[in-house]
Design an enzyme around this catalytic site. Structure first.
Site, short mmCIF file in Angstrom:
data_model
loop_
_atom_site.label_atom_id
_atom_site.label_comp_id
_atom_site.label_asym_id
_atom_site.label_seq_id
_atom_site.Cartn_x
_atom_site.Cartn_y
_atom_site.Cartn_z
N SER A 261 27.22 -51.80 -54.11
CA SER A 261 26.43 -50.81 -54.82
C SER A 261 26.55 -51.01 -56.33
O SER A 261 26.35 -52.11 -56.82
CB SER A 261 26.87 -49.40 -54.38
OG SER A 261 25.95 -48.42 -54.82
N LYS A 265 26.70 -54.55 -58.81
CA LYS A 265 26.10 -54.91 -60.10
C LYS A 265 27.18 -55.45 -61.03
O LYS A 265 26.97 -56.46 -61.73
CB LYS A 265 25.44 -53.67 -60.72
CG LYS A 265 24.46 -52.91 -59.84
CD LYS A 265 23.89 -51.69 -60.57
CE LYS A 265 23.45 -50.56 -59.67
NZ LYS A 265 22.45 -50.89 -58.69
N TRP A 352 16.50 -47.66 -50.59
CA TRP A 352 16.77 -47.32 -51.99
C TRP A 352 17.13 -48.58 -52.79
O TRP A 352 16.74 -48.74 -53.95
CB TRP A 352 17.90 -46.30 -52.04
CG TRP A 352 18.31 -45.81 -53.39
CD1 TRP A 352 19.39 -46.21 -54.12
CD2 TRP A 352 17.66 -44.80 -54.17
NE1 TRP A 352 19.47 -45.51 -55.30
CE2 TRP A 352 18.41 -44.64 -55.36
CE3 TRP A 352 16.52 -44.01 -53.98
CZ2 TRP A 352 18.06 -43.73 -56.36
CZ3 TRP A 352 16.17 -43.10 -54.97
CH2 TRP A 352 16.93 -42.97 -56.13
N HIS A 402 23.62 -47.78 -46.44
CA HIS A 402 24.28 -48.24 -47.67
C HIS A 402 25.79 -48.10 -47.50
O HIS A 402 26.35 -47.02 -47.60
CB HIS A 402 23.78 -47.34 -48.82
CG HIS A 402 24.18 -47.79 -50.18
ND1 HIS A 402 23.60 -48.86 -50.81
CD2 HIS A 402 25.10 -47.29 -51.05
CE1 HIS A 402 24.13 -49.00 -52.01
NE2 HIS A 402 25.05 -48.06 -52.19
#
Length: 424
Positions: A261, A265, A352, A402
């Site tokens: 998540s 990044k 998402w 997720h």
């Protein structure tokens, strides 16, 4: 009543801002765009070899992301120190070594500490390592009662027994399902993890994390083109790697930057910024991570900047609902990892994070890897769910939401054995 009013006052600006940038889950509404050619420079020159990539194209792409997305690190630390504050050779029933290391960073007469929890195979060999952050404290990833509980600020979570932004033993082991520690150890790898809130608390307040060490007199926030939290977390991963290079039980040439998540990044930016990382794994990293921004699918640039204004540099807001203005999309970030192994993973129900955008981004880096004779993802069509593709550039999409699952770790371990732990 006062509490309710306070909540409304705090959340109202965020709600109003995010309402301007609604997520899109309809493929027919994805705008037409062409992914920028990674092997053509901004001034139109073609890159034909690894020298042109390393000396011209890669640096200009890196500077774009540094200046326009994640922000510049405003200097270097004055000093750095490490101390092993706890350890055992009998962890996990004797199959693992456990170490807990305090990393102290010093700058401008100020300091900040974070702790690495390190598990290693108890086999007398220097081990390759997965290095990644966790969300709620090192003690949450294991039932091991010896793991230190952080005193850093934490997000409240009623399900995990976290209130008043304080971690306690009530949350010990609540995230064991995300960290397949024994599978990692049995696979011949070590695991190093850090509570990300120790490096920079995940809130729109730059007063109590890493940023404050670098402030000039009177400064209270990073400058517009300086680092947000993602770049700070990436910086912390590099400082952890500094420690790992000193540990004879670690194969420091085979440390894999891993993240899920928002921390996916950070793992990608760490791998782009620090080429000492041997490989990078992005798990469901989405917008601002592996997913293409110009698809405007799922979470968009405007929405992520409105909801999490502290993650990126202020310069990134120029692309709110203006993704088409980006000189390069996120495949330019993934290409920074070349020729090192790269794994991008998605989840079927995690729209998402835009699984298709994550896959296409990984696909578009293939020409860069081909310069090095490495195999990427040649097809534009995504693989079927549960059918991983393991090349130097790897990808899978699994069922579910997720999260990080045992299935994910099984794929990462299998792939890393081939492309990281051993020579190809």
């Amino acid at each position: 009543m006062k509490r309710i009013l306070f909540y409304i006052l705090i959340t109202y600006p965020i709600c109003m801002a995010t309402a301007q940038f609604e997520p899109n889950y309809d493929e027919t509404k994805v705008p037409k765009f062409e992914a920028s050619d990674l092997l053509t420079t901004f001034d139109g020159k073609k890159v034909n070899d690894t020298s042109g990539w390393e000396n011209t194209r890669r640096p200009e792409l890196y500077h774009f992301f540094e200046e326009q997305v994640y922000g510049k690190v405003p200097g270097k630390l004055d000093s750095l120190s490490f101390e092993v504050v706890e350890g055992s050779t009998e962890a996990l029933g004797g199959k693992a070594i456990r170490k807990q290391i305090e990393v102290d960073m010093f700058k401008n007469g100020k300091s900040l500490s974070f702790h690495i929890l390190l598990y290693l195979p108890n086999n007398g060999k220097a081990s390759p390592i997965f290095l990644g952050y966790n969300f709620y404290g090192n003690h949450t990833i294991t039932d091991d009662s010896n793991v230190i509980i952080s005193n850093a600020w934490a997000m409240d979570n009623e399900d995990f027994g976290i209130s008043d932004n304080t971690l306690t033993k009530a949350s010990r082991g609540v995230r064991t399902h995300r960290w397949a520690i024994e599978k990692i150890i049995d696979g011949g790898f070590g695991l190093a993890t850090i509570y990300y809130g120790e490096v920079d608390p995940d809130k729109n307040d730059f007063s109590d994390g890493l940023h404050r060490l670098f402030y000039e007199e009177g400064q209270t926030n990073p400058k517009a083109d300086e680092w947000g939290s993602i770049a700070a977390w990436a910086f912390g991963m590099s400082r952890a790697l500094d420690y790992l290079e000193t540990d004879s039980d670690v194969d420091a040439h085979r440390v894999i930057s891993f993240g899920h998540s928002r921390l996916g990044k950070a793992a990608l930016w760490a791998g782009a910024s620090d080429q000492r990382f041997a490989a990078v794994i992005s798990n469901n990293s989405g917008c601002g991570g592996a997913a293409l921004s110009k698809r405007k699918f799922g979470e968009t640039v405007g929405r992520i900047n409105a909801r999490f204004p502290h993650w990126f540099s202020d310069t990134f807001t120029a692309y709110n609902d203006n993704e088409e203005a980006l000189a390069i999309d996120q495949h330019g970030l993934l290409a920074q990892i070349a020729p090192r192994p790269l794994y991008v993973a998605s989840a079927e129900d995690d729209q998402w994070a835009d699984p298709r955008g994550e896959y296409l981004s990984a696909h578009y880096v293939t020409p860069v890897y081909q310069l090095y004779g490495k195999k990427g993802l040649a097809r534009t069509k995504m693989p079927q769910t549960g059918s991983p593709v393991h090349h130097t550039v790897a990808y899978h999409i699994r069922t579910g939401k997720h999260d990080v699952t045992e299935y994910d770790w099984e794929q990462y371990i299998s792939w890393a054995k081939k492309f990281v732990a051993k020579e190809e």
